[in-house]
Design an enzyme around this catalytic site. Structure first.
Site, short mmCIF file in Angstrom:
data_model
loop_
_atom_site.label_atom_id
_atom_site.label_comp_id
_atom_site.label_asym_id
_atom_site.label_seq_id
_atom_site.Cartn_x
_atom_site.Cartn_y
_atom_site.Cartn_z
N HIS A 1 0.81 -1.22 0.00
CA HIS A 1 0.00 0.00 0.00
C HIS A 1 0.84 1.28 0.00
O HIS A 1 0.34 2.35 -0.28
CB HIS A 1 -1.00 0.00 1.17
CG HIS A 1 -0.38 0.20 2.52
ND1 HIS A 1 -0.16 -0.83 3.41
CD2 HIS A 1 0.03 1.32 3.16
CE1 HIS A 1 0.36 -0.36 4.52
NE2 HIS A 1 0.49 0.95 4.39
N ASP B 1 0.03 -7.68 1.22
CA ASP B 1 0.52 -6.31 1.37
C ASP B 1 2.05 -6.24 1.46
O ASP B 1 2.60 -5.56 2.32
CB ASP B 1 -0.11 -5.65 2.61
CG ASP B 1 -0.02 -4.13 2.56
OD1 ASP B 1 0.25 -3.58 1.47
OD2 ASP B 1 -0.20 -3.48 3.62
N GLY C 1 2.52 6.69 10.16
CA GLY C 1 3.81 6.98 9.58
C GLY C 1 4.80 5.86 9.75
O GLY C 1 5.99 6.09 9.85
N ASN C 2 4.32 4.59 9.81
CA ASN C 2 5.23 3.49 10.09
C ASN C 2 5.14 2.29 9.15
O ASN C 2 5.72 1.25 9.44
CB ASN C 2 5.01 2.97 11.53
CG ASN C 2 5.43 3.97 12.58
OD1 ASN C 2 4.59 4.65 13.15
ND2 ASN C 2 6.71 4.11 12.82
N SER C 3 4.42 2.36 8.05
CA SER C 3 4.31 1.20 7.16
C SER C 3 5.63 0.82 6.53
O SER C 3 6.35 1.68 6.03
CB SER C 3 3.31 1.48 6.04
OG SER C 3 2.00 1.26 6.46
N LEU D 1 -8.31 -24.45 -2.92
CA LEU D 1 -9.10 -25.65 -2.64
C LEU D 1 -10.51 -25.53 -3.22
O LEU D 1 -11.02 -26.47 -3.82
CB LEU D 1 -9.16 -25.90 -1.14
CG LEU D 1 -9.98 -27.07 -0.65
CD1 LEU D 1 -9.47 -28.38 -1.24
CD2 LEU D 1 -9.97 -27.14 0.88
N GLY D 2 -11.16 -24.39 -3.00
CA GLY D 2 -12.49 -24.18 -3.56
C GLY D 2 -13.62 -24.41 -2.59
O GLY D 2 -14.67 -24.96 -2.96
N THR E 1 -15.69 -22.52 1.10
CA THR E 1 -15.78 -21.47 2.11
C THR E 1 -15.71 -22.15 3.46
O THR E 1 -16.63 -22.87 3.85
CB THR E 1 -17.09 -20.68 2.00
OG1 THR E 1 -17.18 -20.08 0.70
CG2 THR E 1 -17.15 -19.59 3.07
#
Length: 498
Positions: free
Chosen positions: A128, A158, A231-233, A289-290, A292
């Protein structure tokens, strides 16, 4: 946290992505002697006197990242166009509005941090921080600045990999983040609020955390109470040898938007796996796998007739998926993957995603009291395809009062199927009204208008009469187990019989 944030918690806190650099240092496992402190292990006395040497050594490997991209300014509050779109103000112009400016292109900037992981210029950060950027620059603590290329990124975890044209850099080696322990002391060094280099101290307060997919699709966070703010990503989590154990990603923030003592970092093992795939294959692949999977609550475990809540219930089987081809069924309970326990939904997803497409895994299944070993050959994960077909729409009130108190239901007609954008072949009854004071309203998970009830106590229902008969047949039970279709997937809901 077991992969879930309650609605009440979500109302009090907002999950905030972090921007700018952070560095965390941990006092790791007991068999590793700290290199920066006057202390001993094995029962002898000692005291940590300073963290300065390890901070000094690690600082050159922590970089600041600035990125920018061109965006269209559509007006609104900032540009005044929102005022002219308000009907109240339009009356003063007789319906004729002043000439509005065309959308203008502006350059939006983002700040983050990164971690040098190789002397020849490879850097890890959060996706991000650089997502959509056309211009990325990396600057070091000594103010040297270099243009950076985004080698590749993975939005589901991310993580992004950058490259600068510079060699001989100080790099942080990877640690085995599975050794991180609750109680390890941590230091955070970063630039919160643009204050420049700032150091804070805390501990690792949890490992294996999930936020229910609110931040990333695949979450296995290290949680810390070291003060980490906006301010830390992209900052680093390192142990006392200077080895990387995590990448900072998010905080749980209150109404003030400040630090609440709950920060999250991506484990180094996960970050390294993603980086290696990007650098060798150009992309990240995961096993698919397919199904939920659904968490087994105590109420669901009773309804399923399983002895405990260890395992995940199969709530949906995607047609033509590896699971469907292997014979997995809705209502199965998966208790292990290749012999490793599947304790909850988050750990199960991570287990499956960790396999390469084409891998055959063995699932241990509880099916109506029988234990089965089911081999399944995984394909490649694709979230965009998985999420297709989600329908929505407002239903008219009405329907018939069902045998389950508090619910009104109606047969799924072709008109309702079209309105709900439900695929052909879907069978069940639609919830048209729900009494907020009824037992049905306290179902776990909650029911809502427009849900399609597919099964009652594991029996398919296609008409209101079948629904009522199935409910009455199970009236002596402690609860009623419903299989509910909502959007593209299905889930089990337990309604107390009271």
């Amino acid at each position: 946290m077991k992969g879930h944030i309650s609605k009440s918690t979500a109302a009090l806190f907002a999950v905030i992505a972090l921007l700018a650099g952070a560095l965390i240092v941990t006092v790791s496992s007991p068999n590793r002697i700290p290199v920066f402190a006057d202390t001993t292990r094995g029962g002898e006395t000692g005291a940590i006197t300073t963290f300065a040497p390890v901070v000094k050594r690690a600082m050159p490997a922590v970089v600041n990242i600035s990125s920018s991209k061109v965006v269209k300014d559509q007006g609104g509050e900032g540009g005044g166009q929102g005022l002219f779109n308000d009907p109240f103000f339009r009356q003063f112009f007789g319906g004729r509005m002043p000439q509005q400016e065309q959308p203008r292109s502006q350059r939006a900037t983002s700040l983050g941090s990164g971690v040098v992981v190789s002397p020849d210029g490879y850097i890890l950060t959060n996706n991000h921080v650089v997502d959509g950027a056309t211009d990325v620059k990396v600057s070091f603590f000594d103010k040297e600045e270099y243009p950076a290329k985004v080698v590749g990124a993975d939005k589901y975890a991310d993580i992004a990999v950058l490259k600068i044209n510079k060699t001989g850099l100080t790099a942080l080696p990877f640690a085995d983040s599975s050794h991180a322990q609750v109680g390890d002391v941590v230091l955070a060094i970063g630039e919160p609020f643009g204050l420049g280099g700032t150091v804070t101290m805390g501990i690792i307060s949890a490992t294996g955390r999930s936020l229910g997919g609110q931040i990333e699709r695949f979450e296995d966070f290290i949680q810390t109470d070291a003060a980490i703010n906006h301010g830390n990503s992209g900052g680093a989590l390192i142990d006392t040898r200077g080895d990387l154990v995590g990448i900072n990603t998010a905080i749980l923030s209150g109404e003030t938007g400040g630090n609440q003592g709950i920060g999250f970092a991506i484990p180094a093992n996960l970050a390294k796996n993603i980086m290696d795939q990007i650098m060798t294959k150009g992309k990240v692949t995961r096993g698919f796998l397919g199904i939920t999977p659904q968490e087994l609550t105590p109420e669901m475990a009773k309804a399923f007739g399983v002895p405990n809540t260890h395992g995940v219930a199969v709530a949906t089987v995607v047609p033509d998926s590896p699971a469907a081809k292997a014979g997995l069924k809705v209502g199965d309970v998966i208790t292990a993957v290749n012999g490793s326990p599947a304790d909850d939904v988050n750990s199960f997803r991570l287990q499956v995603a960790g396999f390469s497409p084409g891998t055959t895994v063995h699932l241990k299944i509880d099916r109506s009291g029988q234990t089965l070993d089911l081999p399944v050959t995984l394909t490649e994960f694709n979230l965009d395809a998985e999420n297709k077909g989600e329908g929505e729409g407002n239903l008219p009130s009405g329907g018939e009062k069902g045998a389950l108190k508090g619910l009104s239901v109606q047969a799924l007609t072709p008109e309702l199927r079209q309105q709900l954008q439900t695929p052909e072949g879907t069978q069940g009854v639609v919830i048209t009204d729900l009494d907020a004071d009824s037992a049905a309203a306290s179902a776990n998970p909650p029911l809502q208008q427009g849900d399609i009830i597919v099964q009652v106590n594991r029996k398919p229902v296609t008409t209101v009469a079948e629904f009522n008969a199935a409910v009455r047949a199970g009236a002596s039970r402690e609860s009623t187990l419903l299989l509910v279709k909502r959007g593209p997937g299905t889930f089990f809901a337990v309604v107390p019989n009271k």
